[in-house]
Design a protein around this motif. Structure first.
Motif, PDB file in Angstrom:
ATOM      1  N   GLY A 126      -8.921 -66.382   3.687  1.00 43.00           N
ATOM      2  CA  GLY A 126      -9.086 -67.877   3.718  1.00 43.00           C
ATOM      3  C   GLY A 126     -10.239 -67.750   5.002  1.00 43.00           C
ATOM      4  O   GLY A 126     -10.589 -68.797   5.954  1.00 43.00           O
ATOM      5  N   ILE A 127     -11.135 -66.726   4.553  1.00 47.69           N
ATOM      6  CA  ILE A 127     -12.455 -67.130   5.362  1.00 47.69           C
ATOM      7  C   ILE A 127     -13.538 -67.437   4.744  1.00 47.69           C
ATOM      8  O   ILE A 127     -13.374 -67.022   4.242  1.00 47.69           O
ATOM      9  N   ASP A 128     -14.664 -68.352   5.905  1.00 55.04           N
ATOM     10  CA  ASP A 128     -15.327 -68.716   5.608  1.00 55.04           C
ATOM     11  C   ASP A 128     -17.380 -67.940   4.900  1.00 55.04           C
ATOM     12  O   ASP A 128     -17.980 -67.493   4.389  1.00 55.04           O
TER      13      ASP A 128
ATOM     14  N   LYS B 245     -13.445 -73.625  -3.790  1.00 55.95           N
ATOM     15  CA  LYS B 245     -14.890 -72.790  -2.522  1.00 55.95           C
ATOM     16  C   LYS B 245     -15.297 -72.367  -3.422  1.00 55.95           C
ATOM     17  O   LYS B 245     -16.303 -71.754  -2.184  1.00 55.95           O
TER      18      LYS B 245
ATOM     19  N   MET C  40     -11.642 -62.153   1.943  1.00 53.47           N
ATOM     20  CA  MET C  40     -12.497 -62.850   2.834  1.00 53.47           C
ATOM     21  C   MET C  40     -11.415 -64.360   2.183  1.00 53.47           C
ATOM     22  O   MET C  40     -11.067 -65.461   2.924  1.00 53.47           O
TER      23      MET C  40
END
Lengths: 722, 314
Positions: free
Chosen positions: B179-181, A316, B175
């Motif tokens: 778990g935020i993009d 990520k 974030m």
């Protein structure tokens, strides 16, 4: 004989400092022990992010007793003198011994320094080592005053032998040495005690700490290459990164992850740089396509989910980083599409190159003009060279290079191709910085060569003009490297370039202007006129000449260093530098190589002696007579057979030498010169130069002068030693 | 405390609340943001000034921070011209500060058994504050989640004792935990509440407004003048005699002077975003702010909070 174990347990030590710290710990500790009389059999030091450790085996249990004899005052000397001696030697009057010497009876004292136990010495040396440890940067913490690279938490200092282990009594700023350490910060955080180095290393491993950095690096490399190999891929080797990563983990766990499909279109250099700089990831390449398709990250722990969470997190972060890189890449491409590379270069007008040498844009304009001038000398198209120079530094104002300065040139090439510029121009964007070091590849494509030369020559003339030359070990503008770059570009491409001419035109209007203003300040005037004495001409014009002269000698000096590494003698180079046209470096080197080869033959060596003899005789005679014997002799005044032989040998050699020199065939010239050896030797054996008859004498001197001239036309043999 | 650290937080604000509770529990004075525009939590006088002198100190607070050049009109997933830092400063730095810090990560729901936490060398330097320290950036699975620094020097003064400083970039950390993009998609309050608000609901519009103003509209002449005024006022305040004629007391005005230093620093950032400061001028401006910061530090150590002991004659 006891063994010693030391561990300095701290908060995380920067990876880049660990290897050096290992060496320093080992050296300083063992030096200190040996100096205090404790010799040892072997020693080794180790580092992890949280500890430095040292094991010393076969240490003496105590230092040997030392007896020292000291000579005192004469017997019967004043009491004061004797008492002073007693105090200094630490003995009493009864301990003194009277001994007869040629100067009479004298007191002697024998001082005995008893041996000291190892523990005492170790504690002293360790304190010294900790307090004076040469960390590149150290700090204080809490309310204490001790300095260490990061807060120091505990110390193991243990002497062990067959009988068992004993903690060395030692305390530093409230930290008392013990036999206790801790394992991996997360996987085995509990404290445990150890009894020896073997016990320590074994228990650490059980506590998920690999003590040896090399073992961690090997483990990482093996696992990484295996993981890649199993998928038909290969890891891009990077020793620096491997060492760094090994210094970031105590328990390396290799994980391989995917690079999002969106990013695979980025240039491989961008992927590699972004992953390495920001994330310390290894790049994994597909050997079939040459593309970087995956990455390897090294975690510091095992997890119940086999690293799945860790890998997902890393992936990520990488996506976010590569999104940035992609954003820069796309913005840059858009900028190129809108305004071309020259448009991209426009903001460089606002970027200062050096406050006395103007902006980057001004510098680029100078380089472009120079590249155009150099182009025909290196077989490049002048328009292409000028264009390449104009755009070669455009990427300095790209977003990508702003983010990753190490991609300068590499991005320029991509953007040049995007702008539809020719391949030679695009390649010049990438290659004009080369060569950067003595082993770096030298550009061979003519356009790249022209721009690379122009870039370096502009740097050299610019900094010479403003008197920012390298001194001693200080070379902040890397001018030695620039000069070496010029030398390698010229030699490896075998270019015939008159450096003096090119350097003269590299002095742009800017430098001239600077010189003018500098000449007005008193300080610079003194400096300029000091150089002027060499040249002895008019001030402003002369300043430029003097600087050029100085710069050319600098290049010649660098050339000497460069050629010395290739086995060419410095006096041989001096003899060739003194010849006209020595600003043509390729020619200079050819001459030097031929001369060195010539001097290695017995003909050459003997002819050199003949030359020196002739030169000495001539110099003396010319001094005495106050004339120059340069008319050439006349064979009709020759008396001796050897004299006539030398005339005919010279007649035969001269045209050969001249012709060979005209076609720059120095080997042929020197072999023609070598042909004179027999005649010269014969002449000196049989002929008396300083004859009674003045006509004979002058004729012989004039003959020698012709010999000298012939020799000097090849190289300045007077500068050859021996 | 009834705090449930075993569960994952559900919103940005819950992460802040948990950090506040955690550091309160560790004995920090939970302070409020400083009421001026600053570039980072370090500028709060509770850090800059209180790290000076010998008096013990422990504070934690949220600090809204402004970095005009980072404005992206609310479009970039993780770049903002206005964002929040969580700041902890403890003087002297306690021996277990690393463990305390790791405890705070657990408190906001990061499971140490599943994540890879690393302390990676990152020395901190603030040329505008004349300050530096050694420490790390803390990585969680390769992401920088905090800055951890042992202050060595502030305002040109050696720190004795040394303060330990922790700075969390709250949006980025949250974030990751949530778990935020894209930052604008992050739940600001609990998404289960009747009026659920996202970070975007709260800040998207202001990001746009300020981005436009920062980059294109701010009046640079006015800003330049304000910079000069703040600089002059700072010097004037510090020149005032320590003795206050009205109260007859010794009052060194370190904080009001420091406010002017903060102001000058922020105006410099705005001018920088407007692109009117050249590379060479940049260094000069930074040097001018540093001069102010040093003068304020010099003044602070002459105050009681700075460890100055009142003389009997006063």
């Amino acid at each position: 004989m006891p063994d010693l174990l030391i561990e300095l347990f701290s908060e995380e030590i920067p990876a880049r400092m660990q290897a050096r710290a290992c060496d320093d710990l080992k050296k300083r500790m063992t030096d200190g022990l040996v100096e205090a009389g404790l010799t040892y059999a072997s020693a080794a030091a180790f580092s992890t992010p949280r500890r430095l450790a040292l094991t010393v085996e076969g240490l003496l249990a105590e230092s040997p007793t030392v007896r020292e004899e000291r000579k005192g005052p004469k017997v019967g000397a004043p009491d004061k003198a004797i008492e002073g001696f007693l105090r200094g030697a630490g003995v009493s009057r009864d301990d003194l011994e009277e001994r007869e010497t040629p100067k009479g009876a004298v007191y002697f004292a024998t001082i005995t320094k008893p041996g000291r136990p190892a523990a005492e010495i170790v504690a002293e040396v360790l304190e010294e080592v900790i307090r004076n440890f040469p960390w590149p940067k150290s700090m204080r913490w809490g309310a204490g005053s001790l300095r260490w690279v990061r807060p120091l938490h505990s110390v193991i200092c243990l002497l062990s032998d067959e009988a068992g282990a004993e903690v060395v009594p030692f305390e530093i700023d409230g930290i008392r040495a013990g036999d206790v350490t801790r394992g991996h910060r997360f996987m085995a955080p509990d404290a445990f005690s150890v009894v020896s180095y073997e016990d320590y290393a074994a228990k650490l491993k059980r506590a998920h700490v690999v003590l040896d950095a090399q073992e961690r690096a090997d483990h990482i490399w093996n696992d990484a290459t295996n993981a890649a190999f199993s998928q038909g891929l290969e890891v891009v080797e990077d020793k620096g990164l491997l060492a760094e990563v090994a210094g970031l983990v105590e328990w390396p766990v290799v994980l391989m992850g995917e690079i999002g499909a969106d990013f695979l279109g980025l240039p491989p250099e961008v992927l590699q740089t972004s992953m390495k700089e920001h994330q310390k990831f290894f790049s994994v390449k597909n050997p079939k396509t040459g593309r970087i398709e995956k990455f390897i990250t090294v975690a510091n722990r095992e997890t119940a989910d086999n690293g799945a969470t860790i890998l997902a997190g890393n992936q990520k972060v990488l996506s976010a980083r590569l999104s940035d890189a992609k954003f820069f890449w796309e913005n840059d491409l858009r900028a190129v599409a809108d305004a071309g590379l020259e448009g991209m270069a426009a903001p460089l007008a606002q970027v200062t190159f050096h406050n006395k040498l103007g902006s980057q844009a001004e510098r680029i304009a100078r380089i472009a003009a120079l590249a155009r001038e150099i182009a025909p000398m290196v077989g490049a198209d002048a328009d292409a060279a000028e264009l390449a120079a104009k755009v070669a530094k455009a990427d300095l104002s790209s977003e990508m290079v702003y983010e990753f300065p190490e991609l300068q040139g590499i991005m320029g090439r991509y953007y040049a191709m995007e702008a539809g510029l020719s391949q030679p121009v695009a390649d010049a964007c990438r290659d004009h910085y080369s060569p950067l070091g003595p082993s770096d590849d030298v550009p061979v494509e003519p356009v790249s060569v022209a721009v690379a030369l122009a870039d370096k020559l502009d740097t050299l003339t610019g900094f010479w003009a403003i008197d920012e030359k390298p001194t001693g070990s200080k070379d902040p503008f890397a001018l030695r490297r620039a000069a070496l770059g010029v030398i390698r570009l010229v030699l490896e491409n075998d270019l015939a370039i008159e450096l003096e001419v090119v350097l003269a035109s590299a002095f742009g209007p800017q430098t001239a202007e600077f010189l003018d203003s500098a000449a007005k300040s008193a300080d610079a005037k003194a400096k300029v006129s000091a150089v002027m004495e060499v040249e002895g001409s008019q001030i402003t014009y002369g300043a430029k000449e003097a600087i050029l002269f100085d710069l050319l000698s600098f290049v010649h000096d660098r050339l000497k260093v460069f050629l010395r590494d290739q086995g060419i003698r410095h006096d041989v180079i001096d003899a060739c530098v003194a010849m006209p046209g020595s600003d043509d470096l390729a020619l200079l080197v050819k001459r030097a190589q031929a001369l060195q080869g010539f001097l290695d033959t017995s003909d050459g060596e003997n002819l050199l002696q003949g030359f020196k003899r002739a030169n000495n005789i001539l110099t003396q005679a010319e001094e005495k007579d106050g004339v120059e014997y340069s008319f050439g002799g006349d064979v009709k005044f020759a008396e001796e057979a050897e004299e006539k032989a030398l005339f005919s040998a010279l007649d035969a050699a001269e045209p050969k030498i001249k012709a060979a020199l005209e076609r720059q065939d120095f080997e042929a010239a020197m072999s023609a010169l070598a042909g004179l050896r027999g005649a010269v030797d014969g002449f000196f054996e049989a002929v008396q130069v300083n004859a009674e008859n003045e006509v004979l004498r002058r004729n012989r001197l004039n003959l020698l002068s012709s010999i000298r001239t012939a020799c000097l036309s090849v190289a300045d043999l007077a500068r050859i030693e021996g | 405390m009834t705090r449930d650290t075993a569960t994952k937080p559900r919103s940005f604000q819950e992460i802040i609340l948990r950090l506040q509770a955690y550091w309160a529990e560790q004995g920090c004075a939970v302070m409020q943001p400083y009421d001026m525009e600053v570039g980072a939590g370090t500028f709060h006088p509770a850090t800059t000034l209180r790290s000076l002198g010998s008096k013990p100190w422990a504070a934690a607070y949220v600090q809204p921070s402004r970095r005009p050049t980072d404005g992206r009109y609310g479009e970039n997933p993780n770049r903002l011209q206005h964002y929040y830092q969580y700041q902890v400063l403890i003087k002297p730095s306690p021996p277990d500060l690393q463990a305390l810090y790791l405890g705070s990560l657990q408190a906001i729901g990061i499971d140490m058994a599943l994540h890879d936490i690393r302390f990676v060398e990152d020395d901190w330097e603030s040329p505008t504050l004349g300050a530096w320290g050694l420490g790390w950036e803390v990585w969680c699975d390769g992401m920088e989640v905090s800055q951890f620094t042992y202050f060595q020097q502030v305002g040109g003064h050696d720190c004795h004792p040394v303060s330990g400083e922790l700075t969390y970039g709250l949006e980025r950390l949250a974030m990751y935990v949530l778990g935020i993009d894209h930052v604008m998609d992050m739940p600001y309050n609990d998404p289960q509440t009747p009026i659920a608000l996202s970070y975007g609901d709260v800040f998207r519009q202001t990001e746009q407004e300020y981005s436009r103003w920062n980059f294109d509209v701010a009046d640079t002449e006015v800003l330049l003048r304000h910079f000069e005024e703040a600089e002059a006022e700072c010097a004037r305040i510090l020149e005032a005699p320590h003795h206050d004629p009205k109260t007859g007391k010794r009052i060194v005005m370190a904080h009001p002077a420091y406010d002017q230093c903060i102001k000058a620093s922020h105006i410099f950032n705005l001018l920088d975003a407007r692109g009117v400061i050249s590379v060479t001028e940049r260094q000069a401006y930074i040097g001018r702010v540093r001069t102010l910061a040093k003068a304020c530090a010099d003044a602070f150590v002459l105050t009681e909070a700075g460890g100055h002991v009142a003389e009997a004659a006063e």
